[in-house]
Design a protein around this motif. Sequence first.
Motif, PDB file in Angstrom:
ATOM      1  N   ASP A 116       0.768  -1.113  -0.039  1.00 50.40           N
ATOM      2  CA  ASP A 116      -0.067   0.089   0.085  1.00 50.40           C
ATOM      3  C   ASP A 116       0.876   1.155  -0.041  1.00 50.40           C
ATOM      4  O   ASP A 116       1.340   1.865   1.018  1.00 50.40           O
ATOM      5  CB  ASP A 116      -1.055   0.060   1.083  1.00 50.40           C
ATOM      6  CG  ASP A 116      -1.917   1.122   1.247  1.00 50.40           C
ATOM      7  OD1 ASP A 116      -2.202   1.364   0.023  1.00 50.40           O
ATOM      8  OD2 ASP A 116      -2.382   1.421   2.260  1.00 50.40           O
TER       9      ASP A 116
ATOM     10  N   SER B   5      -8.619   4.633   3.050  1.00 50.91           N
ATOM     11  CA  SER B   5      -8.607   3.611   1.876  1.00 50.91           C
ATOM     12  C   SER B   5      -9.566   4.599   0.640  1.00 50.91           C
ATOM     13  O   SER B   5     -10.033   3.838  -0.322  1.00 50.91           O
ATOM     14  CB  SER B   5      -9.533   2.652   2.403  1.00 50.91           C
ATOM     15  OG  SER B   5     -10.846   2.752   2.667  1.00 50.91           O
ATOM     16  N   GLY B   9      -4.914   3.906  -4.913  1.00 53.46           N
ATOM     17  CA  GLY B   9      -3.448   3.304  -4.828  1.00 53.46           C
ATOM     18  C   GLY B   9      -3.004   3.182  -6.091  1.00 53.46           C
ATOM     19  O   GLY B   9      -3.362   3.635  -7.277  1.00 53.46           O
TER      20      GLY B   9
END
Lengths: 284, 108
Positions: A116, B5, B9
Amino acid sequence: MNLLLFYILAAAIVVSAVLVVTLRNVFHSALFLVLAFFMVAGIYLTLHAEFLAAVQVLIYVGAVTILMLFAIMLTYQIQSKSIRQINEQAIPAALIAAIFLALAIFTMIRTFGHVDYPLANQGAWTASIDVDELPNDEAQWNWTAVLEDKTGKNYLAGGALLVLPRKMVHIQQAGTFTEDSAPAGYILSANSDFSVRTGTFGPGETIHLKVWSDAVNYSAITDATWKITSSSDTSATLTGSLSNSNPEIIGRLLMSKFVLPFEVVSVLLLVALIGAIVISRKEA
Amino acid sequence: MSTGSWAPGLTHYLILSAILFSIGMFGLLTRRNAVGILMSIELMFNAVNMNLVAFSSFLTPQYLTGQVFAIFVVTIAAAEAAVGLAIVMLLYRNFRGIEVDKINFMKW
């Protein structure tokens, strides 16, 4: 929120790109190409590449597609839509593209899917030192920058300078962010280079100090105090400012580290210009 | 950052650019029109640029090398479009058409 924006842009890109390659009317294809280029510029903005987004709009939307529209209008009868636009290889081509896509996505997810990576806050606090204002003797100086954010949390960065006789300043050591929230890294930038550079600076030069960290949220920083102190008790406070000017950094890179490729590419553009004229001119 | 989130990404950008590249590849293989082929190539250039910028922003945010490379790619793409379209004009003048499957005089 960012993710929603990304999906909207991505959907617009994919839809308009599909229309570009499938529409029967080439003129309409070119118009959807403009839309796709605009949306890609939006993607660049979400990646903090503001200069590239502007370049994208100027060169792709402003120049390349206009050139294509001209070529279409000069060569093609827009009225005659009866001309088949897709050749007989459509099914194998779709198969090849799909296989490539599957392999690419598989490889990308295998390579990067489990990590990530955060999108870094691009920005840095900078301060400048005039070499002339430093004392004329050999002394070790330390510089520190204290950044304070809205929550009162402090970030401290520091490094060392060595002032040599006749006012030469040697940047000796690059420090690191310390204090509070496990900071990741920082950059000391001197003069023309954005990356870590140690070197010697003479009279009349200005040293730009720059601190940068992944762990610092630059939009939350309210105050920055810069200070340089010598091993004796003299100290000076520097004024600092927030700089996240993307064009400035790219300009510095193009004029320093990438100056040779930059010149080569300018020669290439000249050659392409002359070549385009020679190829398309009517023979006498 | 507290976006958590809700921020896209690296893989989001990579997959988007792979999709864009594949669409461009499909167009490159199927278009009969030379200008259409050039447009597909531009789509593929854009996909590559998006990859370069995404890698630059996510992996090495302190160096903008990827963005500088993307600027060079844009320059090359502009030069390629200029020369390519000049060739298209010349083809149209000599063959009264720019369907690439009709232009096969170099085949034997």
